[in-house]
Design an enzyme around this catalytic site. Structure first.
Site, PDB file in Angstrom:
ATOM      1  N   PRO A 269      42.164  25.783  54.680  1.00  0.00           N
ATOM      2  CA  PRO A 269      42.764  26.125  53.566  1.00  0.00           C
ATOM      3  C   PRO A 269      44.318  25.903  53.085  1.00  0.00           C
ATOM      4  O   PRO A 269      44.901  26.301  52.229  1.00  0.00           O
ATOM      5  CB  PRO A 269      42.682  27.709  53.976  1.00  0.00           C
ATOM      6  CG  PRO A 269      42.738  27.633  55.575  1.00  0.00           C
ATOM      7  CD  PRO A 269      41.859  26.516  55.757  1.00  0.00           C
TER       8      PRO A 269
ATOM      9  N   THR B 196      38.662  26.885  58.318  1.00  0.00           N
ATOM     10  CA  THR B 196      39.094  26.351  59.631  1.00  0.00           C
ATOM     11  C   THR B 196      40.214  27.229  59.884  1.00  0.00           C
ATOM     12  O   THR B 196      41.042  27.522  58.949  1.00  0.00           O
ATOM     13  CB  THR B 196      39.445  25.026  59.691  1.00  0.00           C
ATOM     14  OG1 THR B 196      40.388  24.607  58.831  1.00  0.00           O
ATOM     15  CG2 THR B 196      38.231  24.228  59.588  1.00  0.00           C
TER      16      THR B 196
ATOM     17  N   GLY C 169      42.178  16.961  53.655  1.00  0.00           N
ATOM     18  CA  GLY C 169      42.476  15.526  53.847  1.00  0.00           C
ATOM     19  C   GLY C 169      41.792  14.903  54.879  1.00  0.00           C
ATOM     20  O   GLY C 169      40.727  15.290  55.528  1.00  0.00           O
ATOM     21  N   ASP C 170      42.224  13.756  55.433  1.00  0.00           N
ATOM     22  CA  ASP C 170      41.505  12.825  56.108  1.00  0.00           C
ATOM     23  C   ASP C 170      41.630  13.580  57.473  1.00  0.00           C
ATOM     24  O   ASP C 170      41.212  13.110  58.615  1.00  0.00           O
ATOM     25  CB  ASP C 170      42.371  11.430  56.130  1.00  0.00           C
ATOM     26  CG  ASP C 170      43.687  11.301  56.212  1.00  0.00           C
ATOM     27  OD1 ASP C 170      44.388  12.541  56.504  1.00  0.00           O
ATOM     28  OD2 ASP C 170      44.303  10.230  56.353  1.00  0.00           O
TER      29      ASP C 170
END
Length: 236
Positions: free
Chosen positions: A161, A192, A218-219
């Site tokens: 989030p 998460t 993202g990564d």
């Protein structure tokens, strides 16, 4: 009423395309407005039935179709049934020269007889035929056995989030969630809560429950999932 394909050929060709289904249905908001539908192996053609000349035919490519569902109406007195088709074709953006996929929703009312069950069965027949035809349009890759993937595919969606300037969850609920629902894909949403949450979850989870892991972040979350997979006892 629905028209059956003429005998002896149940699948006549129209401009090189083989007809799979033909039917006539009414508009959901106006029963006097009728449409003829032709489903071929690659497209759904929608023609407004009218005595007035003009361009009233629309053809949707099934490669742009994400799903189709059949359902009963909300009013108990309504003996008709409905089916809705969801397309995401490329269209020009408003006040822009760019192209983007935009949602187009087409809904039709089936009222061939006064039997609600028979109408629902006909709506389901069309919905299933459209889903099956659209699935056959998915590009195939050499070496991939698609029959081994369950239908419908089950997904675990992991969302951080705080990713994307805190807009990852909004992106999922505002765009992705609707498309998954339209495609009738069951999913489990995991938001998460702390660092390495996804890593711990993926390392210990029974992954036989899902066919795919979808990461909205993202990564950083991607690396967590990869590391969690590599730390599994059955990683090989």
């Amino acid at each position: 009423m629905e028209k059956e394909a003429p005998e002896p050929d149940p699948s006549p060709e129209r401009n090189g395309a083989v007809d799979m289904l033909y039917g006539e249905f009414t508009d959901t908001g106006n029963e006097r407005l009728r449409y003829s539908l032709i489903l071929t192996e690659s497209a759904l053609s929608i023609q407004k039935i009218s005595s007035s000349p003009g361009r009233s035919k629309v053809v949707f490519n099934l490669t742009d179709c994400v799903g189709c569902r059949a359902f009963r109406g909300e009013e108990t007195a309504d003996t008709g049934a409905y089916f809705t088709v969801y397309f995401y074709p490329f269209k020009r953006r408003w006040m822009s020269t760019g192209m983007a996929r935009q949602k187009v929703e087409q809904c039709f009312r089936v009222a061939l007889v006064q039997d609600p069950l028979a109408n629902l069965q006909e709506a389901e027949r069309w919905a299933q035929a459209i889903r099956d035809a659209s699935i056959r349009q998915i590009p195939r890759r050499d070496g991939v056995v698609y029959s081994e993937v369950r239908r419908p595919c089950r997904m675990m969606v992991l969302v951080n989030p705080h990713s994307g300037r805190g807009q990852a969850l909004q992106l999922f609920t505002g765009h992705i969630q609707a498309m998954i629902t339209e495609a009738s894909v069951p999913y489990t949403l995991v938001i998460t809560e702390h660092q390495n949450h996804a890593r711990e979850l993926v390392r210990m989870a029974d992954l036989n429950q899902w066919d795919a892991l979808v990461i909205v972040s993202g990564d950083g979350l991607l690396f967590e999932v990869v590391n969690g997979l590599m730390e599994r006892e059955d990683w090989e």
